[in-house]
Design an enzyme around this catalytic site. Structure first.
Site, PDB file in Angstrom:
ATOM      1  N   CYS A  79       0.361  -7.435  -4.355  1.00 12.61           N
ATOM      2  CA  CYS A  79       0.644  -7.631  -5.773  1.00 12.61           C
ATOM      3  C   CYS A  79      -0.417  -8.447  -6.496  1.00 12.61           C
ATOM      4  O   CYS A  79      -0.423  -8.503  -7.725  1.00 12.61           O
ATOM      5  CB  CYS A  79       2.011  -8.280  -5.942  1.00 12.61           C
ATOM      6  SG  CYS A  79       3.374  -7.278  -5.302  1.00 12.61           S
TER       7      CYS A  79
ATOM      8  N   SER B  62       3.084  -3.764  10.892  1.00 14.07           N
ATOM      9  CA  SER B  62       3.157  -4.131   9.482  1.00 14.07           C
ATOM     10  C   SER B  62       2.330  -5.383   9.233  1.00 14.07           C
ATOM     11  O   SER B  62       2.379  -6.342  10.010  1.00 14.07           O
ATOM     12  CB  SER B  62       4.606  -4.403   9.076  1.00 14.07           C
ATOM     13  OG  SER B  62       4.664  -5.058   7.819  1.00 14.07           O
TER      14      SER B  62
END
Length: 395
Positions: A82, A126
């Site tokens: 982000c 991940s």
């Protein structure tokens, strides 16, 4: 000595929902053309370009910029979750400050899908494994969207420690909509009440649906230049410069503190902010306007304190006294923030820059903050990176 980087031009397109979005390359082209027009320069004068996006194939940046021109300019694609847009801006500013280039473009875009964020590659580790393990150790697991678990858990930890009134997080969502009403680029401009926010579907911890940013598509671009280039090619208006900037990543406390607030980047933000204040020689009390990363209401509240806008443990009074809005001490997210403007991941950091440049130029219309001479930007990405930037208007 590093050169000061001037923000010569900014461009942004209205954010929208995935159902109404153009493709990423079209959005990117539109934002770049707006920024070049604002700067008064041609794409052929751009010497480097940094393009941020999170969900997209490699060299999507080239696909967008080739629509503007095929000049052979170096193009670097950036992905920092982000904080991607601000990371692209960080690289553009660094190129100018170091003397490597005189005119650099930072572009951010995102063509998002409907629904909550997901990890797209299930066949490999991940990058959030460390955060997942730290979160499980603190609060177990849930079927809620992963980002809501992180930030909802952080808000719950704060509320438990300080006895926060239940409506305080909701008031942030109400404030965001009130600010967005004056922003033609924002997705959600209709007002909401505290009762409506609290009555919306529960997501995780103190978070309800209206306290979570929506999946959004959009693009924004910035032209960064040296003082000499800006003087030779720019307009006669007041110039906006980057006074200080810091990019930080996780420290050990993110993973071993047992505190969900630190898991979502509180210490990254605090470290970046302190570095920026030291570089610029300013204090939080000097700043009248801030665009900060309100992906969830809980994160906006935590960020007030991480940035030093109010002392630790005092966010409830800060909100109740209206010190986070017009007429208060510092206007936070005059754009409506991610909660109302939207959060197209790669575009967010560049869009925050555009909003603050408009504020410093006095071009923000109905959302203009009075006497805005300096402005602070905060953009964070889990996994992790945090970029804090201080802008200043110079005549």
């Amino acid at each position: 000595m590093a050169r000061r980087a001037h923000i010569m031009g900014v461009g942004m397109i209205p954010f929208t929902t995935p159902r109404k979005s153009e493709t990423y390359d079209v959005m990117g082209e539109r934002a770049v053309r707006e920024a070049l027009l604002d700067a008064g320069v041609d794409f052929a004068q751009v010497q480097q370009a940094y393009v941020g996006y999170v969900y997209g194939d490699s060299t999507s940046g080239q696909a967008a910029l080739y629509r503007v021109g095929r000049t052979g300019v170096p193009i670097v694609n950036v992905n920092n979750n982000c904080s991607t847009g601000s990371s692209a801006l960080f690289l553009a500013r660094q190129a100018v400050a170091s003397g490597a280039a005189d005119c650099v473009l930072a572009l951010g875009f995102e063509q998002m899908q409907l629904g909550a964020l997901t990890m797209h590659f299930a066949d490999r580790p991940s990058p959030l494994t460390g955060l997942e393990e730290a979160t499980r150790a603190v609060q177990g697991t849930s079927d809620a969207p992963f980002a809501a678990q992180y930030f909802g858990g952080a808000g719950a930890a704060y509320a438990a420690e300080y006895g926060l009134a239940p409506d305080m997080f909701a008031r942030i969502a109400v404030k965001a909509r009130r600010h967005a009403a004056h922003n033609p680029y924002a997705v959600f401009r209709e007002p909401v009440t505290v009762d409506e926010v609290l009555a919306s579907p529960q997501v995780f911890g103190p978070l309800t649906r209206l306290q979570c940013c929506p999946p959004t598509c959009g693009a924004a671009a910035v032209v960064v230049a040296s003082a000499d280039f800006a003087r030779r090619h720019g307009t006669a208006r007041s110039s906006v410069v980057v006074s200080a900037q810091s990019l930080t990543t996780d420290s050990a406390s993110t993973f071993d503190s047992g505190d969900m607030r630190k898991v979502v980047g509180y210490d990254m933000t605090r470290a970046a902010a302190r570095q920026v204040y030291e570089q610029a020689g300013v204090a939080p009390e000097d700043i009248p306007v801030v665009e900060l990363h309100d992906c969830f209401t809980t994160n906006e509240l935590l960020t007030y304190e991480a940035l030093g806008l109010t002392p630790e443990g005092s966010a409830e009074k800060f909100i109740a006294d209206g010190d986070n809005t017009y007429g208060g001490r510092v206007v936070t997210n005059p754009s409506g923030g991610l909660l109302s403007k939207g959060h197209p991941l790669g575009a967010t950091g560049v869009a925050q820059c555009a909003e603050l440049v408009w504020q410093l130029r006095g071009h923000a219309g109905g959302r203009q903050v009075e006497n805005a001479n300096v402005a602070l930007q905060h953009n964070i990405g889990l996994g992790g990176a945090c970029v804090v930037t201080l802008y200043e208007r110079v005549n």
